[in-house]
Enzyme design. Structure first.
Site, PDB file in Angstrom:
ATOM      1  CE  LYS A 187      27.716   6.200 -55.944  1.00 20.04           C
ATOM      2  NZ  LYS A 187      26.929   7.487 -55.682  1.00 20.04           N
ATOM      3  CD  GLU A 263      37.925  15.595 -63.917  1.00 17.19           C
ATOM      4  OE1 GLU A 263      38.446  16.186 -62.898  1.00 17.19           O
ATOM      5  OE2 GLU A 263      36.863  15.792 -64.607  1.00 17.19           O
ATOM      6  CB  CYS A 297      37.560  19.124 -60.406  1.00 19.95           C
ATOM      7  SG  CYS A 297      36.764  18.868 -61.997  1.00 19.95           S
ATOM      8  CD  GLU A 394      39.033  20.334 -55.359  1.00 28.22           C
ATOM      9  OE1 GLU A 394      38.988  19.085 -54.944  1.00 28.22           O
ATOM     10  OE2 GLU A 394      38.816  20.488 -56.347  1.00 28.22           O
TER      11      GLU A 394
HETATM   12  P1  ADP Z   1      32.426  14.996 -52.648  1.00 27.80           P
HETATM   13  O1  ADP Z   1      33.272  15.116 -51.531  1.00 27.80           O
HETATM   14  O2  ADP Z   1      32.696  16.354 -53.596  1.00 27.80           O
HETATM   15  O3  ADP Z   1      30.820  15.056 -52.434  1.00 27.80           O
HETATM   16  P2  ADP Z   1      33.112  12.623 -53.613  1.00 27.80           P
HETATM   17  O4  ADP Z   1      34.472  12.272 -53.959  1.00 27.80           O
HETATM   18  O5  ADP Z   1      32.937  12.176 -52.100  1.00 27.80           O
HETATM   19  O6  ADP Z   1      33.069  14.010 -53.740  1.00 27.80           O
HETATM   20  O7  ADP Z   1      31.736  11.826 -54.529  1.00 27.80           O
HETATM   21  C1  ADP Z   1      31.913  11.890 -55.851  1.00 27.80           C
HETATM   22  C2  ADP Z   1      31.123  10.551 -56.067  1.00 27.80           C
HETATM   23  O8  ADP Z   1      31.747   9.269 -55.256  1.00 27.80           O
HETATM   24  C3  ADP Z   1      29.861  10.519 -55.427  1.00 27.80           C
HETATM   25  O9  ADP Z   1      29.015   9.952 -56.469  1.00 27.80           O
HETATM   26  C4  ADP Z   1      29.891   9.528 -54.246  1.00 27.80           C
HETATM   27  O10 ADP Z   1      28.649   8.942 -54.037  1.00 27.80           O
HETATM   28  C5  ADP Z   1      30.977   8.541 -54.619  1.00 27.80           C
HETATM   29  N1  ADP Z   1      31.675   7.830 -53.559  1.00 27.80           N
HETATM   30  C6  ADP Z   1      31.790   8.629 -52.472  1.00 27.80           C
HETATM   31  N2  ADP Z   1      32.531   7.619 -51.370  1.00 27.80           N
HETATM   32  C7  ADP Z   1      32.915   6.683 -52.625  1.00 27.80           C
HETATM   33  C8  ADP Z   1      33.509   5.203 -51.963  1.00 27.80           C
HETATM   34  N3  ADP Z   1      34.110   4.889 -50.917  1.00 27.80           N
HETATM   35  N4  ADP Z   1      33.690   4.417 -52.963  1.00 27.80           N
HETATM   36  C9  ADP Z   1      33.060   4.623 -54.328  1.00 27.80           C
HETATM   37  N5  ADP Z   1      32.326   5.775 -54.458  1.00 27.80           N
HETATM   38  C10 ADP Z   1      32.181   6.720 -53.757  1.00 27.80           C
END
Ligand code: ADP
Length: 495
Positions: A187, A263, A297, A394
């Site tokens: 995804k 990561e 990161c 961060e």
């Molecule tokens: P940022 O805050 O930098 O956008 P995230 O960690 O929220 O980073 O997002 C990184 C990835 O994790 C994206 O593909 C996002 O759709 C996905 N993501 C966000 N929330 C969830 C969740 N609860 N479960 C699984 N994947 C998630």
């Protein structure tokens, strides 16, 4: 419709897939939902793509399961390698287009986007080379037993990637997973789905059997959560924030205890000793924090400078940063484009305001640039104290926090004063200092007299809350393999 004609300033018109890539076909989501993709440079809508919900995740997972149990098993390791080599060749052939789509969607400078695609080529080829070199072992425990240990693929791998390096993360995830014989449901981040879908066309063109690599667009809380809690996903690999990393681990634990690698975030120290080549150090400190608009990161966001050169360093660093061209990502001279989204822009501006209120000194920047697009001036704060949020949290933007240190012991103490541990750097001309400080820092990667110079042959990953497991290098093969022990009794029955 699962594709549309789009244009980028660098590529002219091209065919942009918008569907979910499942079983080598682009399909609509079961619920017929779509979402808009925003251009961070001018805040316009580029297009809409199909959104995956739980039902689509189920369909993609069963495609991956069917491929894993069926045709993919018959593909030899050597042929898996050939597929990755072919994919690498296609990335190389389509470098200009992939980079242009990346810049359009993510806002990264086109020269950097081309660098990312070149790094994808290196990574895919590297793992293509590994596919037929994944070997087991024979272990002698005595003459009455014959033991062998073999590596096996884990199965269906869920992979969730972020928006800061959409194509590079795609390659880091797919390369080792496929080399080890797994199948994949990946995804992308909802902010940047486009380049991954163009790359999906290359999966088909390279000749991968249907269902081996499935790419879906969708939101974290819906599709991401469905993948991480899915009972038929054997492994989850995630790159993103520490907050979401924890949720993924909980979802994995609460479902089928799928294998997890993470990561996550960082707040990496970049330590400059007085004996460093100052021009070299300044170039790397500048690149360390401002590369990819600070959206790394491993960004070197905490800069510690030895007190005897502190004032000189700041003056020269400001001069260097003033040369960073901020603007249109499609201009070949641009170093820094817009931040990826309104949300990220707002978060970063909030941190900048917090730094000002907390009493840190703005040496340069500290403001939005222009009034259209998510551009932020490269910002340097000096006199930042350890307790300030801008030194601890961060920011994921072009914001550098600087303070000073007296000696090696203090540099190590400050460097380790964080809950993260992804990367660090030491700038010095003294070999002993370089090795002593590198060994003492709690970080998965320590750079000496350089920064952000990752390489697909070198493992990358975090200590502490920066994650679990290592990507890249031979180490990543561990993430995607089970170790099986087969123990054969040769002598008479013992009991
Ligand atoms: P940022 O805050 O930098 O956008 P995230 O960690 O929220 O980073 O997002 C990184 C990835 O994790 C994206 O593909 C996002 O759709 C996905 N993501 C966000 N929330 C969830 C969740 N609860 N479960 C699984 N994947 C998630």
């Amino acid at each position: 419709m699962t594709s549309i004609k789009l244009k980028t300033p660098a590529s002219g018109e091209y065919e942009q897939p918008t569907g979910l890539f499942i079983n080598n076909e682009f399909v609509k989501g079961q619920d017929g939902k779509t979402f808009e993709v925003i251009n961070p440079t001018d805040e316009s809508v580029i297009c809409s793509v199909h959104e995956a919900t739980e039902k689509d995740v189920d369909i993609a997972v069963s495609a991956a399961r069917k491929a894993f149990e069926g045709p993919w098993r018959q593909v030899t390791p050597g042929d898996r390698g050939k597929l990755l080599f072919k994919l690498a060749d296609l990335f190389e052939k389509n470098l200009e287009l992939l980079a242009a789509v990346e810049s359009l969607d993510n806002g990264k400078a086109i020269t950097m986007a081309k660098g990312d695609v070149a790094a994808c080529v290196g990574c895919l080829r590297y793992y293509g080379g590994w596919a037929d070199k994944i070997e087991g072992k024979v272990v002698d425990t005595g003459s009455d037993t014959f033991n062998y240990i073999r590596k096996e693929p884990i199965g269906v791998c869920g992979q969730i990637i972020p928006w800061n390096f959409p194509l590079l993360m795609w390659s880091w995830k797919i390369g080792p997973a496929v080399a080890c014989g797994n199948t994949v449901v990946l995804k992308t981040a909802e902010q940047t789905p486009l380049s991954a879908l163009v790359a999906a066309t290359l999966i088909k063109e390279a000749g991968f059997p249907p269902g081996v690599v499935n790419i879906i667009s969708g939101f974290g809380k819906v599709a991401g959560a469905a993948i991480s809690s899915h009972m038929d996903v054997d492994k989850i690999a995630f790159t993103g924030s520490t907050v979401v990393g924890r949720q993924i681990m909980k979802a994995a634990a609460g479902s089928n205890l799928k294998n997890v690698t993470l990561e996550l975030g960082g707040k990496s120290p970049n330590i400059v000793f007085a004996d460093a080549d100052i021009d070299n150090a300044i170039s790397w400190v500048n690149f360390g924090i401002f590369f990819n608009h600070g959206q790394c990161c491993c960004a070197g966001s905490r800069v510690y400078v030895q007190e005897s050169i502190y004032d000189k360093f700041i003056e020269r660093f400001k001069e260097r940063t003033a040369k960073n061209v901020v603007g249109d990502p499609f201009d070949e001279n641009t170093f820094q484009g817009p931040q990826v989204s309104q949300l990220q822009f707002d978060r970063i501006m909030e941190y900048i305001e917090h730094g000002k209120e907390a009493g840190a000194k703005v040496e340069t920047g500290g403001k939005r640039k222009g009034d259209k697009g998510y551009f932020i001036e490269p910002t340097i704060f000096s006199n930042v104290t350890e307790d300030m949020k801008i030194m601890q949290e961060e920011i994921f933007g072009p914001v550098c926090s600087i303070s000073k240190f007296k000696d090696k012991e203090e540099a190590i103490r400050l460097g380790n004063h964080a809950t993260y541990g992804l990367a660090a750097a030491v700038h010095t001309s003294n070999l002993n200092t370089a090795i002593e400080v590198s060994n003492a820092l709690k970080a998965g990667t320590v750079w000496v007299n350089t920064y952000n110079t990752l390489h697909h042959q070198l493992p990358f990953g975090g200590y502490q809350s920066s994650g679990i497991g290592r990507e890249l290098g031979e180490a990543a093969l561990e993430n995607y393999s089970h170790t099986k022990t087969v123990s054969i009794r040769l002598g008479d029955a013992l009991f």
